[in-house]
Design a protein around this motif. Sequence first.
Motif, short mmCIF file in Angstrom:
data_model
loop_
_atom_site.label_atom_id
_atom_site.label_comp_id
_atom_site.label_asym_id
_atom_site.label_seq_id
_atom_site.Cartn_x
_atom_site.Cartn_y
_atom_site.Cartn_z
N ASN A 88 4.00 -1.84 -4.57
CA ASN A 88 4.02 -0.38 -4.37
C ASN A 88 3.75 0.36 -5.68
O ASN A 88 4.61 1.07 -6.20
N ILE A 89 2.54 0.16 -6.21
CA ILE A 89 2.14 0.78 -7.48
C ILE A 89 2.33 2.30 -7.42
O ILE A 89 1.95 2.95 -6.45
N GLN A 90 2.95 2.83 -8.50
CA GLN A 90 3.15 4.27 -8.64
C GLN A 90 2.39 4.77 -9.87
O GLN A 90 1.88 3.98 -10.66
N GLN A 91 2.33 6.08 -10.01
CA GLN A 91 1.59 6.67 -11.12
C GLN A 91 2.10 6.16 -12.47
O GLN A 91 1.32 5.93 -13.38
N LYS A 92 3.40 5.91 -12.57
CA LYS A 92 3.99 5.46 -13.84
C LYS A 92 3.52 4.04 -14.22
O LYS A 92 3.63 3.63 -15.38
N THR A 147 9.46 -5.81 -8.83
CA THR A 147 8.81 -6.52 -9.93
C THR A 147 9.30 -7.96 -9.98
O THR A 147 10.52 -8.20 -10.00
N THR A 148 8.37 -8.89 -10.03
CA THR A 148 8.71 -10.32 -10.07
C THR A 148 7.90 -11.00 -11.16
O THR A 148 6.69 -10.77 -11.29
N ILE A 149 8.55 -11.87 -11.95
CA ILE A 149 7.89 -12.67 -12.98
C ILE A 149 8.01 -14.14 -12.58
O ILE A 149 9.12 -14.64 -12.37
N THR A 162 -6.74 -0.62 -9.07
CA THR A 162 -5.71 -0.60 -8.05
C THR A 162 -5.67 0.78 -7.41
O THR A 162 -6.55 1.62 -7.67
N ALA A 163 -4.66 1.03 -6.60
CA ALA A 163 -4.48 2.34 -5.95
C ALA A 163 -2.99 2.56 -5.72
O ALA A 163 -2.21 1.60 -5.66
N ILE A 164 -2.60 3.81 -5.60
CA ILE A 164 -1.19 4.13 -5.38
C ILE A 164 -0.74 3.48 -4.07
O ILE A 164 -1.40 3.58 -3.03
N GLY A 165 0.40 2.79 -4.15
CA GLY A 165 0.95 2.11 -2.98
C GLY A 165 0.49 0.68 -2.82
O GLY A 165 1.00 -0.05 -1.96
#
Length: 490
Positions: A318-322, A299-301, A262-265
């Motif tokens: 919106n993937i972040q470093q965490k 976040t959705t399940i 993946t990538a940030i964002g």
Amino acid sequence: LPQSSISVSKEQRNKQEAVEAGPSDDYDDDYDDDEEVPSQEKPEISDNALLETNLLTKDYIEQARASEQVTLKCDVSNPTSKTIIMWYYNNKPIFQDGNRLISDPRFEFNPNFSLQIDNVQLADEGIYSCQLLPNQMTAKIELQLLTPPRDVHIMHGSKTINDTVEVQEKDRKFVLLCSAGGHPTPLITWAYRGRHLDEENSHQMGIKLRKEFLEIHEVQSQHAGDYECMAQNGIGNPISQTVTVVVRAIPTIHKHSSYINTAIGENVEIVCLYDSYPAARKIQWLRNDEIVQQSPGQTTITNDHHNHHNRTRLSIKNIQQKDLQAFYCKIENELGNASSKTILGLAPGAAHLLHSNASDGLLHTWWKIHSIQQISEMQLLYRGAETKYIQVAAEISSYDQNTDGYTWTIRKSIRLPEGEWFVAARARNTEGWSSAESLPHRVQIRGAMDNIQVASIGGSSGSHRTHPALSVGGLWMMLLLLSFVKSLVY
């Protein structure tokens, strides 16, 4: 002519008359027993035997198609006024010597004692009996209609299964029986989760097929799913019946991705396909040891079904470093739980072998790698059965951007000596190297001598002469030469 030549003595006339009259008690005493006279006697035939009433028809099977007219024979020799014919259908009387005992006008009693049925229907199938009285002689005729398969059903033990059958994991000798009506007798085939079961793939699954029987000798969770029995006999369309086998066991996770690039964002969806019976009482997603909670817009399940399996999906926007860490899908039922691990990262995903072939000592490979980031380097790794991996650079031939992200296609050809080899691949993007596939691919390289051997064996069948270049001495020289060339090349 002289009188003596044409006169017949009284004695001769008596003898001739005695022969013509047959055996008698008042033969002439002067009859010569030793005189050879051709016998004109005929065997006596009883008048009663000639006039005896018999049922000539033997038991047989009559086949017909729906809506046709069919005639069931009842041939009788020498019927008399005392002859009575009874017709029965499944032991129920329907005609007594021409007297109708049923109301159905399609049935007719013919003068020759046969039974005629007009517009024959499936309900007319059965055993018809023609009985001759008072002789008490009976012929049975089975009427079969040539019909498409019908009434297909699946049984487990003595119970017909209409939808679902439940078994325990590790149960032994689980058997399904499929049966169907129709003439000719339908051929039974089985499918599992929509895939036809043949001898090879059923054996791999631990399933034994015996005509209409399907046997599992030790039930595993992998045996859960839909089983379809199909019946066909060449008339009309096949028909089928499907039952669902549920296996009571701890949950089984069938498919998940161990690593996702993946990538940030970016947005990511992590998917787990699983089976659980009894039904899962708890479905969780964890980030390391922390339970992931749903968060609107982040976040959705989602829990649903896909391809005969249960499915749970974790969507992260919106993937972040965490978020670049391990996520766990955990499924729990009353018998236990199962979990799977997926790592989110920026490095390329594992390389997947799309296709390979080998010819003339060259191994040609095509690979697919997923990476949102630009791939800058590609390596092919290979080793022998007892050696360490050797790395060689590979060329990037193309990449495509599709709905799933970026897919890079890599091609690499390497020259390898004959023998068994194991190959894998990895790539590097701006964030680092991917890991090679956990299971390397096994390939077999054939030597140049294989072609020579095939050529020497596959010559003209009409000639037994050996080409000088392929004589025993010439073959040894070629072997030595090839060995010398290989030592120089490698």
